[in-house]
Design a protein around this motif. Structure first.
Motif, PDB file in Angstrom:
ATOM      1  N   GLU A  38     -13.051 -11.983 -33.024  1.00  0.00           N
ATOM      2  CA  GLU A  38     -12.397 -11.290 -31.478  1.00  0.00           C
ATOM      3  C   GLU A  38     -13.244 -10.167 -30.917  1.00  0.00           C
ATOM      4  OE1 GLU A  38      -8.220 -11.206 -32.126  1.00  0.00           O
ATOM      5  OE2 GLU A  38      -8.134 -13.339 -32.351  1.00  0.00           O
ATOM      6  N   LEU A  39     -13.519  -9.145 -31.911  1.00  0.00           N
ATOM      7  CA  LEU A  39     -13.944  -7.920 -31.272  1.00  0.00           C
ATOM      8  C   LEU A  39     -15.534  -8.371 -30.965  1.00  0.00           C
ATOM      9  CD1 LEU A  39     -14.109  -4.811 -31.048  1.00  0.00           C
ATOM     10  CD2 LEU A  39     -14.830  -4.803 -33.335  1.00  0.00           C
ATOM     11  N   MET A  40     -16.119  -9.058 -31.749  1.00  0.00           N
ATOM     12  CA  MET A  40     -17.578  -9.597 -31.339  1.00  0.00           C
ATOM     13  C   MET A  40     -17.609 -10.115 -30.013  1.00  0.00           C
ATOM     14  SD  MET A  40     -19.184 -10.491 -35.139  1.00  0.00           S
ATOM     15  CE  MET A  40     -20.107 -11.559 -34.458  1.00  0.00           C
ATOM     16  N   GLN A  41     -16.517 -10.924 -29.817  1.00  0.00           N
ATOM     17  CA  GLN A  41     -16.536 -11.845 -28.459  1.00  0.00           C
ATOM     18  C   GLN A  41     -16.164 -10.906 -27.497  1.00  0.00           C
ATOM     19  OE1 GLN A  41     -13.484 -15.061 -29.312  1.00  0.00           O
ATOM     20  NE2 GLN A  41     -15.028 -16.013 -30.514  1.00  0.00           N
ATOM     21  N   ALA A  42     -15.120  -9.889 -27.463  1.00  0.00           N
ATOM     22  CA  ALA A  42     -14.961  -8.987 -26.477  1.00  0.00           C
ATOM     23  C   ALA A  42     -16.139  -8.136 -26.121  1.00  0.00           C
ATOM     24  CB  ALA A  42     -13.795  -8.262 -26.886  1.00  0.00           C
ATOM     25  N   ARG A  43     -16.662  -7.801 -27.226  1.00  0.00           N
ATOM     26  CA  ARG A  43     -18.017  -6.842 -27.129  1.00  0.00           C
ATOM     27  C   ARG A  43     -19.244  -7.599 -26.196  1.00  0.00           C
ATOM     28  NH1 ARG A  43     -18.460  -3.307 -32.486  1.00  0.00           N
ATOM     29  NH2 ARG A  43     -16.830  -1.778 -31.781  1.00  0.00           N
ATOM     30  N   ALA A  44     -19.281  -9.095 -26.589  1.00  0.00           N
ATOM     31  CA  ALA A  44     -20.236  -9.861 -26.065  1.00  0.00           C
ATOM     32  C   ALA A  44     -19.782 -10.249 -24.739  1.00  0.00           C
ATOM     33  CB  ALA A  44     -20.582 -10.944 -26.798  1.00  0.00           C
ATOM     34  N   ASP A  45     -18.429 -10.178 -24.359  1.00  0.00           N
ATOM     35  CA  ASP A  45     -18.217 -10.725 -22.960  1.00  0.00           C
ATOM     36  C   ASP A  45     -18.290  -9.497 -22.060  1.00  0.00           C
ATOM     37  OD1 ASP A  45     -17.289 -12.057 -20.732  1.00  0.00           O
ATOM     38  OD2 ASP A  45     -15.256 -12.043 -21.487  1.00  0.00           O
ATOM     39  N   THR A  46     -19.517  -9.367 -21.304  1.00  0.00           N
ATOM     40  CA  THR A  46     -19.840  -8.366 -20.451  1.00  0.00           C
ATOM     41  C   THR A  46     -19.675  -8.964 -19.082  1.00  0.00           C
ATOM     42  OG1 THR A  46     -22.140  -8.750 -20.900  1.00  0.00           O
ATOM     43  CG2 THR A  46     -20.979  -7.045 -22.179  1.00  0.00           C
ATOM     44  N   ARG A  47     -19.414  -9.942 -18.617  1.00  0.00           N
ATOM     45  CA  ARG A  47     -19.463 -10.732 -17.430  1.00  0.00           C
ATOM     46  C   ARG A  47     -18.594  -9.690 -16.245  1.00  0.00           C
ATOM     47  NH1 ARG A  47     -17.013 -16.017 -19.542  1.00  0.00           N
ATOM     48  NH2 ARG A  47     -15.353 -14.644 -19.907  1.00  0.00           N
ATOM     49  N   ALA A  48     -17.733  -9.052 -16.568  1.00  0.00           N
ATOM     50  CA  ALA A  48     -17.133  -8.099 -15.499  1.00  0.00           C
ATOM     51  C   ALA A  48     -18.079  -6.919 -15.145  1.00  0.00           C
ATOM     52  CB  ALA A  48     -15.624  -7.586 -16.166  1.00  0.00           C
ATOM     53  N   GLN A  49     -18.628  -6.445 -16.366  1.00  0.00           N
ATOM     54  CA  GLN A  49     -19.636  -5.302 -16.429  1.00  0.00           C
ATOM     55  C   GLN A  49     -20.819  -5.629 -15.367  1.00  0.00           C
ATOM     56  OE1 GLN A  49     -18.140  -5.983 -19.151  1.00  0.00           O
ATOM     57  NE2 GLN A  49     -17.167  -4.019 -20.089  1.00  0.00           N
ATOM     58  N   GLU A  50     -21.176  -6.912 -15.895  1.00  0.00           N
ATOM     59  CA  GLU A  50     -22.472  -7.363 -15.224  1.00  0.00           C
ATOM     60  C   GLU A  50     -22.245  -7.539 -13.707  1.00  0.00           C
ATOM     61  OE1 GLU A  50     -25.461  -7.300 -16.459  1.00  0.00           O
ATOM     62  OE2 GLU A  50     -24.727  -6.497 -18.177  1.00  0.00           O
ATOM     63  N   GLU A  51     -21.096  -8.205 -13.366  1.00  0.00           N
ATOM     64  CA  GLU A  51     -20.749  -8.585 -11.852  1.00  0.00           C
ATOM     65  C   GLU A  51     -20.544  -7.221 -11.103  1.00  0.00           C
ATOM     66  OE1 GLU A  51     -20.045 -10.043  -8.262  1.00  0.00           O
ATOM     67  OE2 GLU A  51     -20.800 -11.024 -10.053  1.00  0.00           O
ATOM     68  N   ALA A  52     -20.045  -6.210 -11.983  1.00  0.00           N
ATOM     69  CA  ALA A  52     -19.936  -4.898 -11.204  1.00  0.00           C
ATOM     70  C   ALA A  52     -21.554  -4.240 -11.003  1.00  0.00           C
ATOM     71  CB  ALA A  52     -18.986  -3.890 -12.173  1.00  0.00           C
ATOM     72  N   ARG A  53     -22.196  -4.373 -11.861  1.00  0.00           N
ATOM     73  CA  ARG A  53     -23.628  -3.774 -11.739  1.00  0.00           C
ATOM     74  C   ARG A  53     -23.924  -4.496 -10.662  1.00  0.00           C
ATOM     75  NH1 ARG A  53     -23.566  -3.850 -17.514  1.00  0.00           N
ATOM     76  NH2 ARG A  53     -23.238  -1.716 -18.440  1.00  0.00           N
ATOM     77  N   ARG A  54     -24.220  -5.855 -10.580  1.00  0.00           N
ATOM     78  CA  ARG A  54     -24.819  -6.577  -9.399  1.00  0.00           C
ATOM     79  C   ARG A  54     -24.066  -5.882  -8.013  1.00  0.00           C
ATOM     80  NH1 ARG A  54     -24.517 -10.774 -13.181  1.00  0.00           N
ATOM     81  NH2 ARG A  54     -22.295 -11.500 -12.465  1.00  0.00           N
TER      82      ARG A  54
END
Length: 93
Positions: A38-54
């Motif tokens: 679950e920790l690996m999945q949470a760290r890998a799920d950067t969709r929100a951060q990537e959307e914020a960067r875009r």
């Protein structure tokens, strides 16, 4: 001292505690594996951060290309120079 029933009850309590401890220890590796996954999945799920960067990049680009910005920047520079002529200092931007 102790009667036989008290000694038996104590022995049963120790046996039950040992069984509970063994069950607890047996459950740790699968729980740990699940938590690590679950920790690996949470760290890998950067969709929100990537959307914020875009979104930030789009906003910065829009501001960079804004035709009113050059005028605003020159007005600011003139105001800073006016301030300097009055006070001898330029205020921070």
């Amino acid at each position: 001292m102790y009667d036989e029933n008290a000694v038996r009850d104590f022995a049963v309590a120790i046996h039950n505690a040992a069984a509970a401890e063994n069950g607890f220890r047996a459950a740790i590796p699968p729980q740990l594996s699940r938590a690590e996954e679950e920790l690996m999945q949470a760290r890998a799920d950067t969709r929100a951060q990537e959307e914020a960067r875009r979104k930030l990049a789009r906003i910065r680009e829009r501001h960079r290309l804004d035709p009113h910005r050059k005028l605003a920047d020159s007005d600011l520079e003139q105001a800073l120079q006016d301030w300097k002529s009055l006070t001898g200092r330029i205020p921070p931007k």
